[in-house]
Design a protein around this motif. Structure first.
Motif, PDB file in Angstrom:
ATOM      1  N   ALA A  12       0.827  -1.203   0.000  1.00  0.00           N
ATOM      2  CA  ALA A  12       0.000   0.000   0.000  1.00  0.00           C
ATOM      3  C   ALA A  12       0.858   1.248   0.000  1.00  0.00           C
ATOM      4  O   ALA A  12       0.558   2.226  -0.695  1.00  0.00           O
ATOM      5  N   ALA A  13       1.934   1.233   0.773  1.00  0.00           N
ATOM      6  CA  ALA A  13       2.833   2.391   0.829  1.00  0.00           C
ATOM      7  C   ALA A  13       3.476   2.642  -0.528  1.00  0.00           C
ATOM      8  O   ALA A  13       3.434   3.767  -1.052  1.00  0.00           O
ATOM      9  N   TYR A  14       4.059   1.618  -1.113  1.00  0.00           N
ATOM     10  CA  TYR A  14       4.745   1.792  -2.397  1.00  0.00           C
ATOM     11  C   TYR A  14       3.795   2.275  -3.489  1.00  0.00           C
ATOM     12  O   TYR A  14       4.112   3.199  -4.252  1.00  0.00           O
ATOM     13  N   LEU A  15       2.621   1.660  -3.584  1.00  0.00           N
ATOM     14  CA  LEU A  15       1.724   1.979  -4.686  1.00  0.00           C
ATOM     15  C   LEU A  15       0.994   3.305  -4.475  1.00  0.00           C
ATOM     16  O   LEU A  15       0.363   3.810  -5.401  1.00  0.00           O
ATOM     17  N   ALA A  16       1.107   3.873  -3.289  1.00  0.00           N
ATOM     18  CA  ALA A  16       0.609   5.230  -3.065  1.00  0.00           C
ATOM     19  C   ALA A  16       1.694   6.266  -3.296  1.00  0.00           C
ATOM     20  O   ALA A  16       1.451   7.464  -3.107  1.00  0.00           O
ATOM     21  N   GLY A  17       2.878   5.825  -3.684  1.00  0.00           N
ATOM     22  CA  GLY A  17       3.970   6.747  -3.955  1.00  0.00           C
ATOM     23  C   GLY A  17       4.785   7.115  -2.742  1.00  0.00           C
ATOM     24  O   GLY A  17       5.557   8.081  -2.770  1.00  0.00           O
ATOM     25  N   ALA A  18       4.635   6.345  -1.645  1.00  0.00           N
ATOM     26  CA  ALA A  18       5.381   6.589  -0.414  1.00  0.00           C
ATOM     27  C   ALA A  18       6.443   5.509  -0.232  1.00  0.00           C
ATOM     28  O   ALA A  18       6.562   4.578  -1.044  1.00  0.00           O
ATOM     29  N   GLU A  19       7.204   5.616   0.845  1.00  0.00           N
ATOM     30  CA  GLU A  19       8.205   4.621   1.204  1.00  0.00           C
ATOM     31  C   GLU A  19       7.883   4.082   2.597  1.00  0.00           C
ATOM     32  O   GLU A  19       7.543   4.864   3.499  1.00  0.00           O
ATOM     33  N   PRO A  20       7.998   2.769   2.808  1.00  0.00           N
ATOM     34  CA  PRO A  20       7.778   2.242   4.157  1.00  0.00           C
ATOM     35  C   PRO A  20       8.979   2.508   5.055  1.00  0.00           C
ATOM     36  O   PRO A  20      10.126   2.521   4.591  1.00  0.00           O
ATOM     37  N   TYR A  21       8.694   2.733   6.319  1.00  0.00           N
ATOM     38  CA  TYR A  21       9.736   2.863   7.342  1.00  0.00           C
ATOM     39  C   TYR A  21       9.397   1.833   8.416  1.00  0.00           C
ATOM     40  O   TYR A  21       8.354   1.924   9.068  1.00  0.00           O
TER      41      TYR A  21
END
Length: 404
Positions: free
Chosen positions: A132-141
Motif C-alpha cells: 500500500a505504501a509503495y503503490l501510493a507513492g510513499a516509502e515504508p519505514y
C-alpha cells in the motif's frame, strides 16, 4: 506500467512455494498446513442461512456507504465491545470488502505522493502495509518488534526527521504474527505523536476476538475514548480502525469488514471508494448484520481456540522457545536452539514430516541491521484441535531427531 509495481516483493506464500519447489514430502504422513492464517472452524449455520435468505439482493446495485442496517449493527457492536459512546452510523463507520482491501485503499486516500511521504509499519508485518505504501507513492519505514518489549515496537526510537515525513502509520493489535496487544500507555504515546506530526493511524484489529486470557484486548477507539478523545471537537482525530468478520465469525470467503473512526478521514475515504468500486453485495451485507449482532458463536469460537492453544503450546515448548500470545491464532516460535535457520527448519519439516510452517524471515524485512523474523517460524493453529495436536507431535519428533 506503474513503476512502483517493481518495488513489490513476492508474497510470503509465493516464497514458501519456491522454497518447497524441489522438495517431495514424506508420503508416510498426510499433509498438515500451519502456514496460512485462514480460519478452518465451520461457518455458523445462521450466517449461511442469512446469506441464502437474502440472495435476492444480488439483483440490486449496492451503495458504497452500505445499508443503514449494517452500519447500525457495526456501531452497536463497537459500542458493546469497547464501551464507546454512541457512534454516528452515517459518518463514523463504513462497510468494506474485508480489511485487506480497505487497508490498501486507505493509503491511496491519505497519502500525498508529491510529499516524499513515509509510512511507518511494524516489522514483521502484514505485507499489504508495504505494498500500500509503495503503490501510493510513499516509502515504508519499518520499526522492529522487540521480544524484550513483548514484541512491541519502540516508536520513541524514530527520529523527528522521520516523523516529519510520516503521513500514515500502520499497526496491528493484536499483532500478526506476534499476538502482542498495545497498552493504554502505548496508545497515548501514538496519539500524541499523531497530533504533533499530523499523520493518520490505521489500526488493524482483525484478530481482536481471539484472545487467551479473560480480559479482551484493548482497542484503538476504546483507548481514545478512555483518554478523552471521543468527545473533543473532532472525535477520534486521525484514527481509523479496521476490523473483519473473517476471523471473528469464520467467514473469510464472505469478505466483510468495516472501518471506523475519524469522520473527516472517512468522508474522503468514502469518496475514494465510490470511484474505486468498493461496494459490498447486499446479500453479504444482510449476512454481516446477522453476524455482528450475535456473540454466542464468537464465544464458542474463542473457547475452541483457547483449548487448542492450551493443549498444543506445552508440547512445542519441549523443543523450541514459544509462549502463549496475548491474542490471535498464531504461535511465533524461536527455533534457534534446533541449529537450523527458519527456512531450513520449514523446508526439512515439510520434507520429513509433511507439516507446513511459515519462515519468520518471510514476514519481515532487514531494517536497522536485523531481520526480526529470522530464526522464527509462524504457526497458524487454525485447523481442528486433533489435527493441530498431530502437527505438534510431528514437530516435537522432528526436533528431537535433530538433537540426536
Amino acid at each position: 506500467m506503474n513503476p512502483h509495481l517493481d518495488k513489490l516483493q513476492p508474497y510470503p506464500f509465493e516464497k514458501l512455494r519456491q522454497l518447497f519447489a524441489q522438495v517431495k514430502p514424506n508420503p508416510d504422513y498426510s499433509a498438515i498446513s500451519l502456514g496460512m492464517g485462514e480460519p478452518k472452524h465451520p461457518t455458523p449455520p445462521f450466517i449461511q442461512q442469512a446469506l441464502v435468505d437474502n440472495i435476492s439482493g444480488l439483483a440490486t446495485y449496492p451503495t458504497t456507504i452500505g445499508s443503514e442496517a449494517l452500519r447500525g449493527a457495526i456501531c452497536g457492536w463497537l459500542e458493546r465491545r469497547y464501551g464507546l459512546p454512541a457512534l454516528n452510523p452515517a459518518t463514523q463507520v463504513l462497510p468494506v470488502n474485508g480489511s485487506r482491501e480497505a487497508l490498501f485503499a486507505l493509503a491511496q486516500t491519505v497519502i500525498d505522493p508529491a510529499a516524499k511521504a513515509l509510512v511507518v509499519s511494524p516489522n514483521p508485518f502484514y505485507q499489504i502495509y508495504e505494498g500500500a505504501a509503495y503503490l501510493a507513492g510513499a516509502e515504508p519505514y519499518f520499526v522492529n518488534s522487540d521480544p524484550a518489549r513483548n514484541f512491541g515496537c519502540d516508536y520513541d526510537s524514530i527520529p523527528a526527521s522521520v516523523w516529519e515525513r510520516v503521513q500514515l502509520l500502520f499497526l496491528c493489535s493484536p499483532g500478526n504474527p506476534t499476538g502482542a496487544v498495545l497498552s493504554l500507555t502505548d496508545w497515548e504515546n501514538l496519539f500524541a505523536l499523531s497530533e504533533r506530526y499530523n499523520f493518520v493511524i490505521a489500526a488493524d484489529e482483525c484478530y481482536s476476538e481471539t484472545y487467551h486470557g479473560e480480559e479482551a484486548p484493548l482497542g484503538a477507539l476504546q483507548a481514545a475514548h478512555m483518554l478523552g478523545l471521543s468527545t473533543v471537537e473532532r472525535p477520534y482525530a486521525r484514527l481509523v480502525v479496521f476490523s473483519s468478520l473473517s476471523k471473528r465469525s469464520n467467514v473469510p470467503g464472505m469478505r466483510s469488514g468495516f472501518v471506523a473512526g475519524d469522520a473527516e478521514v472517512l468522508k474522503k475515504f468514502l469518496l475514494y471508494r465510490t470511484y474505486h468500486g468498493g461496494a459490498m453485495s447486499p446479500s453479504v451485507q444482510a449476512a454481516s448484520v446477522a453476524a455482528w449482532n450475535d456473540e454466542t458463536h464468537v464465544e464458542a469460537n474463542r473457547t475452541q481456540y483457547r483449548a487448542k492453544f492450551a493443549a498444543i503450546t506445552p508440547l512445542l515448548q519441549q523443543v523450541m522457545d514459544v509462549a502463549l500470545p496475548d491474542a490471535g491464532f498464531y504461535l511465533w516460535a524461536d527455533v534457534s536452539r534446533t541449529g537450523l535457520s527458519d527456512t531450513e527448519f520449514a523446508q526439512r519439516l515439510y520434507a520429513e514430516y509433511n507439516v507446513t510452517v511459515l519462515p519468520g524471515s518471510y514476514l519481515a524485512r532487514e531494517a536497522h541491521g536485523i531481520n526480526p523474523g529470522r530464526n522464527r517460524i509462524r504457526m497458524a493453529l487454525v485447523a481442528e484441535t486433533e489435527e493441530g495436536l498431530e502437527a505438534a507431535r510431528r514437530i516435537v519428533q522432528f526436533c528431537k531427531n535433530l538433537s540426536k
